[in-house]
Design an enzyme around this catalytic site. Sequence first.
Site, PDB file in Angstrom:
ATOM      1  N   GLU A 254     -12.591  39.577  -5.404  1.00  0.00           N
ATOM      2  CA  GLU A 254     -13.109  38.243  -5.696  1.00  0.00           C
ATOM      3  C   GLU A 254     -12.107  37.432  -6.509  1.00  0.00           C
ATOM      4  OE1 GLU A 254     -17.211  38.343  -7.186  1.00  0.00           O
ATOM      5  OE2 GLU A 254     -17.338  40.357  -6.323  1.00  0.00           O
ATOM      6  N   GLU A 274     -22.094  44.781  -4.193  1.00  0.00           N
ATOM      7  CA  GLU A 274     -23.071  44.403  -5.217  1.00  0.00           C
ATOM      8  C   GLU A 274     -24.528  44.409  -4.751  1.00  0.00           C
ATOM      9  OE1 GLU A 274     -19.208  42.176  -6.391  1.00  0.00           O
ATOM     10  OE2 GLU A 274     -20.290  42.669  -4.537  1.00  0.00           O
TER      11      GLU A 274
END
Length: 323
Positions: A254, A274
């Site tokens: 990310e 996640e």
Amino acid sequence: MIAHHELDPTGYRQFIRSPFVDEVLAGTDAVSLVVVRPAGPGTSTLPPPGSLPVVVAWIGDRLGGVGPAEADVVVGESDVDQLVRSVTTHPLAAVTLAVLLRAVEQCDLDTGLALESTAYSLLQGGPEFAAWRAATTTTLGPSSAPVVLTDRSGTELAITLNRPERHNAIDAHLRDELSAALAVAIADPTIETVRLDGRGPSFCSGGDLAEFGSRSDPVEAHLVRLARSPARQIARLGNVTAYLHGAAFGGGIEMAAFARRVVAHRATRIALPEIALGLIPGAGGTVSLTRRCGRQRTAALALTGREIDAETALDWGLVDELT
């Protein structure tokens, strides 16, 4: 486990336009996922789901393949079972991600980061993350000191993540040291390029699970996340090259995706895990990955939890060069 529907394009149009769709999506037996199977060759134009809380999946030829722009995610036939398990087991996180990605696609970087952090903090206070915390035993391992190394050579600043024993997992200590190093690069106009890499077997395995949810107040965590955001700093610099190897999971990819250039070793593995924790990407991934590989491919990674290899990442535009 929450229900899902499997429809053809005509059935989907009738479903999404129904005056009672809200009852189906928010009722006692709420539907969190609609799988749309093409009725024939090619793709269809679908009515957009807008802000409706549902994941719309199109069955294409492969994960991240071609599908209608209105779908949230495109997967292959072999991915359907995993997608259904993921979304129906963690519907709050999955639906939150789908709705967030639709919004982030339309807004600027800073607004996107704020929306992502808000949604992430809401999920931190939700039942799916609480269930993961209750079922998971984690221990905080030792950390190197310092956890971020810097080295100036001429006009280049090299920044190296230095928790090799934890695959450079991001804890508060590493985040703060990385933010401080990036602040130096922002403040010093003589630094023309920044090199970001990691020591040990991996570039960065994402957030340190031992620290996940350790802050008792999700609102405070939200404000800290906005104030100390290495992702925002990397994007602001515009002169960062990230060098990936081993695992580039969660917060690792990310942050790296905000770099001007991303170089990956051919054995690099990339994933957004996640959802399995009842969360969504929270280190800027809904912004950085969508700008590199698009909303649907970002959703494909996050909603299935699948790893992709460096060749696929190059094809998608997540990385710019392989070594």
